[in-house]
Design a protein around this motif. Structure first.
Motif, PDB file in Angstrom:
ATOM      1  N   TYR A 123       0.836  -1.193   0.000  1.00  0.00           N
ATOM      2  CA  TYR A 123       0.000   0.000   0.000  1.00  0.00           C
ATOM      3  C   TYR A 123       0.867   1.238   0.000  1.00  0.00           C
ATOM      4  O   TYR A 123       1.751   1.385   0.849  1.00  0.00           O
ATOM      5  N   ARG A 124       0.610   2.137  -0.958  1.00  0.00           N
ATOM      6  CA  ARG A 124       1.357   3.395  -0.981  1.00  0.00           C
ATOM      7  C   ARG A 124       0.953   4.254   0.200  1.00  0.00           C
ATOM      8  O   ARG A 124      -0.237   4.324   0.535  1.00  0.00           O
ATOM      9  N   PHE A 125       1.909   4.942   0.789  1.00  0.00           N
ATOM     10  CA  PHE A 125       1.580   5.928   1.820  1.00  0.00           C
ATOM     11  C   PHE A 125       1.113   7.204   1.113  1.00  0.00           C
ATOM     12  O   PHE A 125       1.736   7.670   0.152  1.00  0.00           O
ATOM     13  N   THR A 126       0.018   7.775   1.602  1.00  0.00           N
ATOM     14  CA  THR A 126      -0.448   9.065   1.103  1.00  0.00           C
ATOM     15  C   THR A 126       0.271  10.173   1.893  1.00  0.00           C
ATOM     16  O   THR A 126       0.957   9.887   2.889  1.00  0.00           O
ATOM     17  N   ASN A 127       0.049  11.416   1.499  1.00  0.00           N
ATOM     18  CA  ASN A 127       0.669  12.504   2.267  1.00  0.00           C
ATOM     19  C   ASN A 127       0.150  12.524   3.704  1.00  0.00           C
ATOM     20  O   ASN A 127       0.872  12.879   4.623  1.00  0.00           O
ATOM     21  N   ARG A 128      -1.087  12.109   3.894  1.00  0.00           N
ATOM     22  CA  ARG A 128      -1.606  12.017   5.270  1.00  0.00           C
ATOM     23  C   ARG A 128      -0.794  10.984   6.066  1.00  0.00           C
ATOM     24  O   ARG A 128      -0.408  11.225   7.203  1.00  0.00           O
ATOM     25  N   ALA A 156      -7.161  -3.438  -7.589  1.00  0.00           N
ATOM     26  CA  ALA A 156      -8.091  -2.660  -8.413  1.00  0.00           C
ATOM     27  C   ALA A 156      -8.188  -1.242  -7.871  1.00  0.00           C
ATOM     28  O   ALA A 156      -7.995  -1.011  -6.678  1.00  0.00           O
ATOM     29  N   ASN A 157      -8.487  -0.319  -8.771  1.00  0.00           N
ATOM     30  CA  ASN A 157      -8.774   1.055  -8.342  1.00  0.00           C
ATOM     31  C   ASN A 157     -10.270   1.108  -8.032  1.00  0.00           C
ATOM     32  O   ASN A 157     -11.091   1.151  -8.935  1.00  0.00           O
ATOM     33  N   ASP A 158     -10.614   1.031  -6.774  1.00  0.00           N
ATOM     34  CA  ASP A 158     -12.031   0.933  -6.403  1.00  0.00           C
ATOM     35  C   ASP A 158     -12.339   1.902  -5.261  1.00  0.00           C
ATOM     36  O   ASP A 158     -11.700   2.962  -5.147  1.00  0.00           O
ATOM     37  N   ASP A 159     -13.245   1.549  -4.388  1.00  0.00           N
ATOM     38  CA  ASP A 159     -13.644   2.478  -3.325  1.00  0.00           C
ATOM     39  C   ASP A 159     -12.494   2.815  -2.375  1.00  0.00           C
ATOM     40  O   ASP A 159     -12.598   3.746  -1.575  1.00  0.00           O
ATOM     41  N   LEU A 160     -11.422   2.041  -2.416  1.00  0.00           N
ATOM     42  CA  LEU A 160     -10.291   2.301  -1.506  1.00  0.00           C
ATOM     43  C   LEU A 160      -9.229   3.198  -2.159  1.00  0.00           C
ATOM     44  O   LEU A 160      -8.212   3.501  -1.523  1.00  0.00           O
ATOM     45  N   GLU A 161      -9.501   3.624  -3.394  1.00  0.00           N
ATOM     46  CA  GLU A 161      -8.524   4.465  -4.105  1.00  0.00           C
ATOM     47  C   GLU A 161      -8.121   5.717  -3.315  1.00  0.00           C
ATOM     48  O   GLU A 161      -6.942   6.067  -3.285  1.00  0.00           O
ATOM     49  N   PRO A 162      -9.064   6.413  -2.629  1.00  0.00           N
ATOM     50  CA  PRO A 162      -8.646   7.597  -1.868  1.00  0.00           C
ATOM     51  C   PRO A 162      -7.614   7.269  -0.786  1.00  0.00           C
ATOM     52  O   PRO A 162      -6.856   8.142  -0.373  1.00  0.00           O
ATOM     53  N   TYR A 163      -7.595   6.018  -0.320  1.00  0.00           N
ATOM     54  CA  TYR A 163      -6.647   5.640   0.745  1.00  0.00           C
ATOM     55  C   TYR A 163      -5.390   4.992   0.175  1.00  0.00           C
ATOM     56  O   TYR A 163      -4.313   5.093   0.756  1.00  0.00           O
ATOM     57  N   PHE A 164      -5.538   4.291  -0.949  1.00  0.00           N
ATOM     58  CA  PHE A 164      -4.408   3.547  -1.506  1.00  0.00           C
ATOM     59  C   PHE A 164      -3.767   4.250  -2.702  1.00  0.00           C
ATOM     60  O   PHE A 164      -2.687   3.859  -3.136  1.00  0.00           O
ATOM     61  N   ILE A 348     -11.842   2.171   7.839  1.00  0.00           N
ATOM     62  CA  ILE A 348     -12.863   2.796   8.686  1.00  0.00           C
ATOM     63  C   ILE A 348     -12.258   4.074   9.234  1.00  0.00           C
ATOM     64  O   ILE A 348     -11.152   4.045   9.791  1.00  0.00           O
ATOM     65  N   GLU A 349     -12.967   5.189   9.057  1.00  0.00           N
ATOM     66  CA  GLU A 349     -12.395   6.458   9.515  1.00  0.00           C
ATOM     67  C   GLU A 349     -12.635   6.633  11.010  1.00  0.00           C
ATOM     68  O   GLU A 349     -13.749   6.438  11.499  1.00  0.00           O
ATOM     69  N   ASP A 350     -11.583   7.021  11.702  1.00  0.00           N
ATOM     70  CA  ASP A 350     -11.692   7.340  13.129  1.00  0.00           C
ATOM     71  C   ASP A 350     -12.440   8.666  13.241  1.00  0.00           C
ATOM     72  O   ASP A 350     -12.014   9.673  12.681  1.00  0.00           O
ATOM     73  N   ARG A 351     -13.566   8.666  13.967  1.00  0.00           N
ATOM     74  CA  ARG A 351     -14.408   9.881  13.996  1.00  0.00           C
ATOM     75  C   ARG A 351     -13.733  11.021  14.727  1.00  0.00           C
ATOM     76  O   ARG A 351     -13.990  12.180  14.442  1.00  0.00           O
ATOM     77  N   ASP A 352     -12.855  10.739  15.661  1.00  0.00           N
ATOM     78  CA  ASP A 352     -12.209  11.820  16.416  1.00  0.00           C
ATOM     79  C   ASP A 352     -11.070  12.428  15.615  1.00  0.00           C
ATOM     80  O   ASP A 352     -10.986  13.638  15.451  1.00  0.00           O
ATOM     81  N   SER A 353     -10.188  11.595  15.101  1.00  0.00           N
ATOM     82  CA  SER A 353      -8.975  12.121  14.455  1.00  0.00           C
ATOM     83  C   SER A 353      -9.109  12.208  12.936  1.00  0.00           C
ATOM     84  O   SER A 353      -8.304  12.858  12.278  1.00  0.00           O
ATOM     85  N   GLY A 354     -10.114  11.535  12.366  1.00  0.00           N
ATOM     86  CA  GLY A 354     -10.228  11.479  10.903  1.00  0.00           C
ATOM     87  C   GLY A 354      -9.252  10.479  10.300  1.00  0.00           C
ATOM     88  O   GLY A 354      -9.271  10.206   9.103  1.00  0.00           O
ATOM     89  N   GLU A 355      -8.393   9.901  11.123  1.00  0.00           N
ATOM     90  CA  GLU A 355      -7.366   8.963  10.657  1.00  0.00           C
ATOM     91  C   GLU A 355      -8.025   7.659  10.163  1.00  0.00           C
ATOM     92  O   GLU A 355      -8.854   7.079  10.868  1.00  0.00           O
ATOM     93  N   PRO A 356      -7.667   7.202   8.956  1.00  0.00           N
ATOM     94  CA  PRO A 356      -8.234   5.920   8.520  1.00  0.00           C
ATOM     95  C   PRO A 356      -7.603   4.742   9.259  1.00  0.00           C
ATOM     96  O   PRO A 356      -6.392   4.736   9.488  1.00  0.00           O
ATOM     97  N   VAL A 357      -8.424   3.797   9.640  1.00  0.00           N
ATOM     98  CA  VAL A 357      -7.922   2.558  10.245  1.00  0.00           C
ATOM     99  C   VAL A 357      -8.148   1.450   9.216  1.00  0.00           C
ATOM    100  O   VAL A 357      -9.240   1.318   8.682  1.00  0.00           O
ATOM    101  N   GLN A 358      -7.086   0.708   8.928  1.00  0.00           N
ATOM    102  CA  GLN A 358      -7.159  -0.242   7.823  1.00  0.00           C
ATOM    103  C   GLN A 358      -7.322  -1.672   8.327  1.00  0.00           C
ATOM    104  O   GLN A 358      -6.700  -2.074   9.312  1.00  0.00           O
ATOM    105  N   GLY A 359      -8.142  -2.425   7.630  1.00  0.00           N
ATOM    106  CA  GLY A 359      -8.319  -3.830   7.987  1.00  0.00           C
ATOM    107  C   GLY A 359      -8.149  -4.718   6.772  1.00  0.00           C
ATOM    108  O   GLY A 359      -8.323  -4.277   5.632  1.00  0.00           O
ATOM    109  N   THR A 360      -7.796  -5.975   7.014  1.00  0.00           N
ATOM    110  CA  THR A 360      -7.645  -6.949   5.935  1.00  0.00           C
ATOM    111  C   THR A 360      -8.534  -8.141   6.246  1.00  0.00           C
ATOM    112  O   THR A 360      -8.591  -8.600   7.396  1.00  0.00           O
ATOM    113  N   LEU A 361      -9.214  -8.638   5.228  1.00  0.00           N
ATOM    114  CA  LEU A 361     -10.107  -9.786   5.409  1.00  0.00           C
ATOM    115  C   LEU A 361      -9.482 -11.049   4.826  1.00  0.00           C
ATOM    116  O   LEU A 361      -9.066 -11.058   3.654  1.00  0.00           O
TER     117      LEU A 361
END
Ligand SMILES: Cc1cc2nc3c(=O)[nH]c(=O)nc-3n(C[C@H](O)[C@H](O)[C@H](O)COP(=O)(O)OP(=O)(O)OC[C@H]3O[C@@H](n4cnc5c(N)ncnc54)[C@H](O)[C@@H]3O)c2cc1C
Length: 526
Positions: A123-128, A156-164, A348-361
């Motif tokens: 996973y590429r790191f974003t500027n965040r 795939a470039n899908d709903d996770l594109e903003p994070y990946f 899943i976005e952390d509601r307090d910090s806005g920081e995304p928390v990532q999970g793998t299934l």
């Protein structure tokens, strides 16, 4: 004495790509470098193997019952205990020992490092993700792109594109198992509800080939990831090391334990112990890149300074494992062709910090049944029956939280050579876990907060942050080019130089950053 342009210590993701970035220079790679035994490869899927082979005990359990390790000892990652993969963690306790009350991780002294057993999530790191680093995504972009071409990344470039991030060069994603293609279809129907709750699901990005690339074959869905090393479709840094050696781009010396370095005018002396003969040897390079894995890199730095007092920070991703079940699939047949690799990711976005928390299934068909058998509440025989019926219906969501700095998370060298490593306890975020559990239930996947398991610290195996890059580095910190403050020629190129650890598997960024530093050094060495 011969002086190399650069010496690289370690052949994991960091070392392999520092060496790759240094191509064209005279590079010596020093490594302990254990490798898999030259035993015949398991081939065919697990079911065919069980039909055609009289006895799989040596490969699946091991002559010394290696695979049953977690039944009687401190648990380690299920992959690292199987007999053919045990070389990944061979001898680390004796050669580079750790003392700890809280650390439940491991160290690798293998050629290719821990990534011989990794899940290959990239996973590429974003500027965040890079906030706090003295570099931005622009500094890494061309290295990420080159990595995608070199190692092959499916997804795939899908709903996770903003994070990946968007990636036009992705290979097609892996085929999903029936459980996860159902989960994805149900998510797509409930996408708006998930989005309102700040949760998104998409395909995993994996350094796994779904088409042949650079002489490596595509993935064959044999589901042997827990038992078989060097599966050609799954990238490991050993492939790059072998390629660099065959091109004559590096000299590679295994059996060398780097103990310390000493700077001299215009060069660095690297002191190694030959693990066969126990003799000390000295090597010289104009630059030294330390890539022994965060914990051993920090150990070498402290040992070189003769410092037995300083506590350095250390980070790992706290984890939460959430089992999920689909009642519809209880008793369903298992697919012959399956995979233990990541199936989907969620954010899943952390509601307090806005920081995304990532999970793998993940699916549940990869490990041995004995790995979970004794955690179930019924008799041995009933547990076995239960597992047989529940395996096609079960999966695991593994959440990674961002690494947290704490005065109670530190490492320090003891005069006897052991590394003291302690981690503060972390209890996860019940609000985030509750939110994803509710959403999964809404789309028909049963789970409950009481089922959440919290592996001990160190088990994420994402060590980072002990010698962090800073704009203005102080002692035991590094410049933007990985140079250790107070040294002229020593560069830190593994996770030790990370300025923070977001909720995202870090190895792709270790590789990209090491390649970036290798390239910078190569330019300066002309
Ligand atoms: C089961 C498992 C699953 C994982 N899944 C993922 C995933 O999906 N995505 C992800 O991003 N990450 C994953 N990881 C983590 C990933 O493997 C590590 O982040 C990565 O390997 C770290 O790379 P490194 O180069 O810093 O160090 P390492 O991989 O630890 O390599 C260290 C290297 O240094 C050498 N070495 C160590 N000490 C010395 C010494 N003193 N002298 C000489 N040589 C030395 C070793 O021989 C080795 O070659 C996983 C790991 C495991 C075990």
């Amino acid at each position: 004495m011969d002086c190399f342009d650069a010496i690289v210590a370690g052949s994991g993701p960091g070392g392999a790509f520092a060496a790759y970035g240094l191509r064209g220079k005279r590079v010596l790679l020093l490594d302990v470098g254990y490798d898999a035994a030259a035993s015949p490869r398991l081939s065919g899927n697990v079911y065919d193997l069980r039909r055609t082979r009289d006895d799989l005990f040596p490969e699946l359990i091991g002559e010394n019952f290696e695979s049953l390790h977690n039944l009687h000892d401190r648990p380690i990652s299920l992959k690292l205990k199987s007999p053919l993969l045990s070389f990944v963690v061979r001898d680390w306790r004796s050669l580079t020992p750790i003392v700890s009350q809280t650390f439940e991780g491991v160290i690798s002294l293998a050629k290719g490092g821990l990534a011989n057993a990794w899940g290959a999530g990239v996973y590429r790191f974003t500027n965040r993700d890079l906030s706090g680093f003295p570099i931005s995504n622009d500094d890494l972009q061309s290295c990420y792109d080159e990595l995608v071409r070199h190692i092959g990344v499916s997804g795939a470039n899908d709903d996770l594109e903003p994070y990946f991030g968007r990636d036009e060069a992705l290979l097609p994603p892996l085929e999903l198992s029936p459980l996860f293609s159902d989960l994805l279809a149900r998510y797509e129907r409930a996408r708006d509800e998930f989005a309102r709750a700040g949760a998104f699901v998409g395909r995993a990005r994996l350094a796994v080939l779904t088409q042949p690339l650079n002489g490596r074959a595509a993935y064959e869905y044999e589901n042997l990831e827990f038992f078989q090393p060097h599966i050609p479709a799954i990238y490991t840094p050993s492939y790059t090391i072998d390629q660099l050696r065959s091109e004559g781009a590096i000299a590679y010396l295994s059996g060398r334990l780097v103990e310390r370095f000493q700077e001299r005018a215009g060069c660095v002396e690297v002191h190694t112990r030959n693990i066969e003969t126990n003799e000390m040897e000295v090597w010289r390079g104009r630059k030294l890149c330390l890539a022994a894995g965060t914990l051993n890199t920090a150990r070498i730095v402290l040992q070189s300074a003769g410092d037995y007092a300083t506590r350095l920070p250390v980070l790992d991703n706290p984890m939460a494992c959430i089992p999920i079940f689909s009642l519809r699939r209880i008793g369903a047949g298992l697919s012959l062709n399956d995979s233990s690799l990541a199936q989907l990711n969620c954010v899943i976005e952390d509601r307090d910090s806005g920081e995304p928390v990532q999970g793998t299934l993940y699916g549940s068909t990869g490990p041995l049944r004995s790995d979970v058998l004794f955690t179930l509440p019924l008799s041995f025989r009933s547990n076995l029956t239960l597992l047989r019926h529940v395996a096609p219906a079960g999966g695991l969501l593994m959440l990674f939280y961002p690494g947290v700095e704490s005065p109670r998370s530190y490492l320090r060298l003891s005069p006897s050579g052991e590394l003291e490593v302690e981690f503060a306890e972390c209890s996860g975020n019940p609000e985030i876990e509750g939110r994803i559990i509710r959403l999964l239930r809404r789309i028909g996947y049963l789970t409950h907060p009481a089922l959440v398991q919290r592996p001990g610290m160190g088990q994420a195996l994402h060590y980072a942050g002990s010698l962090p890059m800073r704009d203005k580095p102080g002692p035991y910190q590094t410049h933007a080019d990985g140079r250790l403050a107070g040294t002229a020629h020593v560069h830190i190129v593994d996770g030790a130089c990370f300025s923070r650890l977001p909720s995202k598997n870090l190895t792709f960024t270790i590789m990209a950053n090491a390649m970036r530093i290798g390239r910078l050094l190569a330019r300066g060495l002309s």
